[in-house]
Design a protein around this motif. Structure first.
Motif, PDB file in Angstrom:
ATOM      1  N   TYR A   1      33.320  56.549  31.696  1.00 31.30           N
ATOM      2  CA  TYR A   1      34.649  55.559  31.027  1.00 31.30           C
ATOM      3  C   TYR A   1      33.929  54.665  30.535  1.00 31.30           C
ATOM      4  CZ  TYR A   1      38.626  52.901  30.268  1.00 31.30           C
ATOM      5  OH  TYR A   1      39.550  52.281  29.500  1.00 31.30           O
ATOM      6  N   TYR A   2      33.098  53.828  31.136  1.00 33.68           N
ATOM      7  CA  TYR A   2      32.392  52.530  30.463  1.00 33.68           C
ATOM      8  C   TYR A   2      31.878  52.740  29.191  1.00 33.68           C
ATOM      9  CZ  TYR A   2      33.712  50.014  34.879  1.00 33.68           C
ATOM     10  OH  TYR A   2      34.190  49.458  35.827  1.00 33.68           O
ATOM     11  N   ALA A   3      31.193  53.972  29.121  1.00 35.06           N
ATOM     12  CA  ALA A   3      30.465  54.152  27.790  1.00 35.06           C
ATOM     13  C   ALA A   3      31.600  54.252  26.581  1.00 35.06           C
ATOM     14  CB  ALA A   3      29.619  55.338  27.931  1.00 35.06           C
ATOM     15  N   LEU A   4      32.539  54.873  27.012  1.00 40.27           N
ATOM     16  CA  LEU A   4      33.738  55.044  25.865  1.00 40.27           C
ATOM     17  C   LEU A   4      34.446  53.707  25.430  1.00 40.27           C
ATOM     18  CD1 LEU A   4      35.479  58.500  26.856  1.00 40.27           C
ATOM     19  CD2 LEU A   4      33.896  57.867  25.231  1.00 40.27           C
ATOM     20  N   GLU A   5      34.408  52.746  26.661  1.00 42.59           N
ATOM     21  CA  GLU A   5      34.894  51.578  26.136  1.00 42.59           C
ATOM     22  C   GLU A   5      34.509  50.636  25.143  1.00 42.59           C
ATOM     23  OE1 GLU A   5      35.390  48.782  29.634  1.00 42.59           O
ATOM     24  OE2 GLU A   5      37.228  48.200  29.123  1.00 42.59           O
ATOM     25  N   GLY A   6      33.121  50.479  25.313  1.00 40.93           N
ATOM     26  CA  GLY A   6      32.515  49.769  23.895  1.00 40.93           C
ATOM     27  C   GLY A   6      32.237  50.373  22.767  1.00 40.93           C
ATOM     28  N   LEU A   7      32.622  51.917  22.645  1.00 40.45           N
ATOM     29  CA  LEU A   7      32.187  52.614  21.599  1.00 40.45           C
ATOM     30  C   LEU A   7      33.017  52.222  20.543  1.00 40.45           C
ATOM     31  CD1 LEU A   7      30.483  54.759  20.689  1.00 40.45           C
ATOM     32  CD2 LEU A   7      32.224  56.591  21.157  1.00 40.45           C
ATOM     33  N   ASN A   8      33.998  51.579  20.272  1.00 38.75           N
ATOM     34  CA  ASN A   8      35.001  51.177  19.158  1.00 38.75           C
ATOM     35  C   ASN A   8      34.184  50.198  18.486  1.00 38.75           C
ATOM     36  OD1 ASN A   8      36.626  53.204  19.379  1.00 38.75           O
ATOM     37  ND2 ASN A   8      38.109  52.021  20.700  1.00 38.75           N
ATOM     38  N   GLN A   9      33.797  48.862  19.415  1.00 45.50           N
ATOM     39  CA  GLN A   9      33.157  47.861  19.061  1.00 45.50           C
ATOM     40  C   GLN A   9      31.710  48.319  18.062  1.00 45.50           C
ATOM     41  OE1 GLN A   9      32.379  45.028  21.717  1.00 45.50           O
ATOM     42  NE2 GLN A   9      31.572  43.375  20.581  1.00 45.50           N
ATOM     43  N   LEU A  10      31.183  49.185  18.795  1.00 45.45           N
ATOM     44  CA  LEU A  10      29.852  49.613  18.005  1.00 45.45           C
ATOM     45  C   LEU A  10      30.147  50.317  16.619  1.00 45.45           C
ATOM     46  CD1 LEU A  10      26.763  50.223  18.042  1.00 45.45           C
ATOM     47  CD2 LEU A  10      27.453  52.200  19.127  1.00 45.45           C
ATOM     48  N   ILE A  11      31.345  51.123  16.784  1.00 46.00           N
ATOM     49  CA  ILE A  11      31.534  51.795  15.279  1.00 46.00           C
ATOM     50  C   ILE A  11      31.871  50.650  14.307  1.00 46.00           C
ATOM     51  CG2 ILE A  11      33.232  53.256  14.101  1.00 46.00           C
ATOM     52  CD1 ILE A  11      31.048  54.531  15.983  1.00 46.00           C
ATOM     53  N   ASN A  12      32.842  49.568  14.728  1.00 45.59           N
ATOM     54  CA  ASN A  12      33.168  48.501  13.840  1.00 45.59           C
ATOM     55  C   ASN A  12      32.043  47.723  13.380  1.00 45.59           C
ATOM     56  OD1 ASN A  12      35.593  49.182  14.166  1.00 45.59           O
ATOM     57  ND2 ASN A  12      36.038  47.710  15.920  1.00 45.59           N
ATOM     58  N   ASN A  13      30.857  47.461  14.164  1.00 43.12           N
ATOM     59  CA  ASN A  13      29.817  46.770  13.668  1.00 43.12           C
ATOM     60  C   ASN A  13      29.049  47.507  12.876  1.00 43.12           C
ATOM     61  OD1 ASN A  13      30.469  44.745  15.302  1.00 43.12           O
ATOM     62  ND2 ASN A  13      28.966  45.061  16.887  1.00 43.12           N
ATOM     63  N   ILE A  14      28.787  48.870  12.971  1.00 37.04           N
ATOM     64  CA  ILE A  14      28.286  49.954  11.982  1.00 37.04           C
ATOM     65  C   ILE A  14      28.989  49.858  10.688  1.00 37.04           C
ATOM     66  CG2 ILE A  14      27.622  52.410  11.484  1.00 37.04           C
ATOM     67  CD1 ILE A  14      27.118  52.590  14.424  1.00 37.04           C
ATOM     68  N   ASN A  15      30.113  49.983  10.613  1.00 35.10           N
ATOM     69  CA  ASN A  15      30.823  49.763   9.219  1.00 35.10           C
ATOM     70  C   ASN A  15      30.811  48.489   8.525  1.00 35.10           C
ATOM     71  OD1 ASN A  15      32.194  52.338   9.795  1.00 35.10           O
ATOM     72  ND2 ASN A  15      33.751  51.505  11.203  1.00 35.10           N
ATOM     73  N   LEU A  16      30.605  47.442   9.268  1.00 31.36           N
ATOM     74  CA  LEU A  16      30.197  46.281   8.762  1.00 31.36           C
ATOM     75  C   LEU A  16      28.824  46.247   7.853  1.00 31.36           C
ATOM     76  CD1 LEU A  16      31.812  43.425  11.372  1.00 31.36           C
ATOM     77  CD2 LEU A  16      32.674  44.223   8.974  1.00 31.36           C
ATOM     78  N   VAL A  17      27.970  46.725   8.808  1.00 32.16           N
ATOM     79  CA  VAL A  17      26.753  46.893   7.965  1.00 32.16           C
ATOM     80  C   VAL A  17      26.512  47.696   6.985  1.00 32.16           C
ATOM     81  CG1 VAL A  17      24.290  47.616   8.608  1.00 32.16           C
ATOM     82  CG2 VAL A  17      25.498  46.435  10.197  1.00 32.16           C
ATOM     83  N   ARG A  18      27.457  48.696   7.120  1.00 32.52           N
ATOM     84  CA  ARG A  18      27.611  49.720   6.019  1.00 32.52           C
ATOM     85  C   ARG A  18      28.102  48.733   4.404  1.00 32.52           C
ATOM     86  NH1 ARG A  18      30.771  53.165   7.917  1.00 32.52           N
ATOM     87  NH2 ARG A  18      29.462  54.617   8.696  1.00 32.52           N
ATOM     88  N   GLN A  19      29.324  48.282   4.817  1.00 33.41           N
ATOM     89  CA  GLN A  19      30.070  47.599   3.856  1.00 33.41           C
ATOM     90  C   GLN A  19      28.973  46.238   2.978  1.00 33.41           C
ATOM     91  OE1 GLN A  19      33.570  46.144   5.140  1.00 33.41           O
ATOM     92  NE2 GLN A  19      34.206  48.026   5.705  1.00 33.41           N
ATOM     93  N   HIS A  20      28.265  45.863   3.805  1.00 33.18           N
ATOM     94  CA  HIS A  20      27.601  44.601   3.243  1.00 33.18           C
ATOM     95  C   HIS A  20      26.148  44.674   3.133  1.00 33.18           C
ATOM     96  CE1 HIS A  20      31.368  42.177   3.735  1.00 33.18           C
ATOM     97  NE2 HIS A  20      31.350  42.531   4.933  1.00 33.18           N
ATOM     98  N   LEU A  21      25.288  45.443   4.107  1.00 36.60           N
ATOM     99  CA  LEU A  21      23.636  45.679   3.870  1.00 36.60           C
ATOM    100  C   LEU A  21      23.459  46.827   3.806  1.00 36.60           C
ATOM    101  CD1 LEU A  21      23.515  43.375   7.175  1.00 36.60           C
ATOM    102  CD2 LEU A  21      23.152  42.659   4.761  1.00 36.60           C
ATOM    103  N   ASN A  22      23.841  48.102   4.101  1.00 33.14           N
ATOM    104  CA  ASN A  22      23.308  49.147   3.966  1.00 33.14           C
ATOM    105  C   ASN A  22      24.373  50.433   3.520  1.00 33.14           C
ATOM    106  OD1 ASN A  22      21.736  51.456   4.137  1.00 33.14           O
ATOM    107  ND2 ASN A  22      21.140  51.217   6.366  1.00 33.14           N
ATOM    108  N   PRO A  23      24.508  50.588   2.313  1.00 37.35           N
ATOM    109  CA  PRO A  23      25.658  51.463   2.247  1.00 37.35           C
ATOM    110  C   PRO A  23      25.494  53.027   2.541  1.00 37.35           C
ATOM    111  CG  PRO A  23      25.186  50.173   0.151  1.00 37.35           C
ATOM    112  CD  PRO A  23      24.301  49.738   1.370  1.00 37.35           C
ATOM    113  N   LYS A  24      24.250  53.187   2.904  1.00 36.91           N
ATOM    114  CA  LYS A  24      23.517  54.812   3.165  1.00 36.91           C
ATOM    115  C   LYS A  24      23.721  54.907   4.693  1.00 36.91           C
ATOM    116  CE  LYS A  24      20.043  54.826  -0.472  1.00 36.91           C
ATOM    117  NZ  LYS A  24      18.914  55.249  -0.940  1.00 36.91           N
ATOM    118  N   LEU A  25      24.141  54.051   5.392  1.00 33.61           N
ATOM    119  CA  LEU A  25      24.100  54.112   6.958  1.00 33.61           C
ATOM    120  C   LEU A  25      25.192  54.942   7.202  1.00 33.61           C
ATOM    121  CD1 LEU A  25      22.811  53.141   9.542  1.00 33.61           C
ATOM    122  CD2 LEU A  25      24.362  51.524   9.430  1.00 33.61           C
ATOM    123  N   ASP A  26      25.092  56.016   8.113  1.00 38.19           N
ATOM    124  CA  ASP A  26      25.935  56.993   8.858  1.00 38.19           C
ATOM    125  C   ASP A  26      25.871  57.128   9.987  1.00 38.19           C
ATOM    126  OD1 ASP A  26      28.327  58.848   8.481  1.00 38.19           O
ATOM    127  OD2 ASP A  26      26.795  60.554   8.088  1.00 38.19           O
TER     128      ASP A  26
END
Length: 434
Positions: free
Chosen positions: A324-349
């Motif tokens: 369960y703990y691994a799922l708890e912080g997954l949303n925050q990681l996805i949000n940070n990946i989206n921020l990097v995609r928007q401002h620094l690396n549009p090719k990130l997926d």
């Protein structure tokens, strides 16, 4: 009646003076009396007309040997001879027994073991014993391959001693960042074993150890003590990456950029550096050689080191522990990946999700797997990494599980995951960043 092998009962013999032997069982003999016996040609010439007992010829006396349990002596079957008159008297008192054909699922009478060496060659007993004798070492057709043979076959398949390219190579370099802010989910283990699996099967792979702990360098048996050129020199001092990369011993297609304890201070030193988020991306792009895969092992945080990895990568591989703990912080990681995609690396997926430390004995592991597959869909690999002690033992020997115990379940699972990643890269080519 006397127990001396002969019957003196007049009811059986027909006369008190005509004893009958127990072995009198020739075909023409009958328990009804002397009248049914074959006529004696010399009976009329004898006084009183009394027929003497004619001894039974040896040929008529021989009866087929019937093997029965409990009647073997020294491995040789002893024939059981019955008196027909005695059996006729007692057969009426014994109720008829059902045969194996009349009773469904009847268990046939087991055939007793006989030693073929105890019977003389050429005798009927020897032929029957030869037919009944089965060696314990004779394998049956229904028997599957033994576990050791299956394990050896898997080991040969994983190690690929021929050196042929069995996993498809991508058209362009795939830079994959292995990231998860949760610690202990298997980021370093996944990076090392996937890199080794792909390198063993014909792909050119570079591993960048971006974790100050240097566990990926330990797993690949690359020196990373103080004073060794490492990734810190590339980020802070702009040292070319080819001067830092080291070849992995025993695997010709694999290189590693080690990490030392100096990397722990890079978080603070990068704050004042120009274009601090893209330092690693420029170092990888300036590498003169060509790689099929570049794996970046990230620290368990979302600091500048992880941001550098996300900017340099094209794909994100997220290992998720089946808890369960691994799922708890997954949303925050996805949000940070989206921020990097928007401002620094549009090719990130986020291209790959790998389930690790799967314990099939618990319902929690099944529940986590179903939740992850329902949320991410096809991005989740079909291969699941189970809990396996060989995976944990391998780093203590400076090896990956692929070379430490290639026949184990952990090595087989990582091999299947690497093969699935390679096949996906061929179907969906990505842009080159090297």
């Amino acid at each position: 009646m006397h127990d001396d092998g002969r019957y003196d009962d007049p009811r059986v013999t027909g006369s008190a003076g005509d004893p009958v032997s127990r072995e009198t069982d020739y075909p023409s003999w009958s328990p009804e009396g002397p009248a049914s016996r074959p006529p004696d040609r010399g009976a009329a010439a004898r006084p009183g007309g009394v027929e003497p007992v004619v001894p039974e010829p040896p040929a008529a006396r021989a009866a087929p040997d019937v093997p029965r349990a409990g009647n073997s002596a020294g491995g040789r079957v002893i024939p059981i001879r019955r008196n027909a008159s005695a059996s006729a008297r007692f057969e009426s008192a014994v109720p008829p027994q059902p045969t194996p054909d009349s009773v469904p699922d009847a268990i046939p009478e087991p055939v007793p073991f006989t030693d073929p060496s105890a019977s003389p060659v050429g005798s009927p007993g020897a032929a029957a014993a030869e037919a009944a004798y089965v060696s314990r070492e004779t394998p049956t057709r229904e028997e599957d391959d033994p576990p050791l043979a299956m394990e050896a076959m898997r080991a040969v398949q994983i190690l690929n001693p021929s050196g042929e390219v069995t996993m498809p190579r991508p058209e362009r370099t795939r830079v994959m960042c292995v990231a998860n802010q949760k610690g202990g989910v298997g980021k370093t283990t996944t990076t090392v074993n996937l890199a080794v699996a792909l390198a063993l099967h014909g792909n050119r792979v570079l591993v960048v150890d971006l974790d100050p702990q240097g566990n990926a360098s330990t797993g690949l048996n690359v020196p990373h003590h103080t004073g060794v050129p490492d990734v810190y020199d590339c980020l802070i001092n702009s040292v070319p990456l080819e001067e830092v990369a080291q070849g992995v011993e025993g695997i010709p297609n694999l290189w590693c950029v080690p990490a030392t304890i100096d990397l722990a201070g890079a978080e603070i030193e990068l704050v004042s550096v120009v274009a601090r988020e893209s330092r690693l991306a420029r170092a990888i792009a300036a590498y003169p050689g060509h790689f099929d895969y570049v794996f970046i092992d990230c620290p368990p945080s979302l600091g500048l080191l992880t941001v550098n990895a996300l900017v340099a990568a094209q794909e994100v591989l997220i290992p998720i522990q089946c808890e369960y703990y691994a799922l708890e912080g997954l949303n925050q990681l996805i949000n940070n990946i989206n921020l990097v995609r928007q401002h620094l690396n549009p090719k990130l997926d986020v291209s790959t999700i790998l389930l690790t430390m799967y314990d099939r004995r618990t319902r929690l592991a099944d529940a986590v797997e179903q939740d992850v597959r329902n949320h991410f869909g096809d991005k989740v690999l079909q291969a699941v990494i189970p809990r396996n002690v060989r995976v944990s033992e391998a780093p203590s020997y400076g090896q990956s599980v692929m070379t430490y115990d290639p026949g184990s379940r952990g090595a087989t699972s990582y091999f299947e995951a690497a093969q699935e990643i390679a096949e996906r890269g061929v179907k969906e080519p990505v842009g080159r960043n090297a």
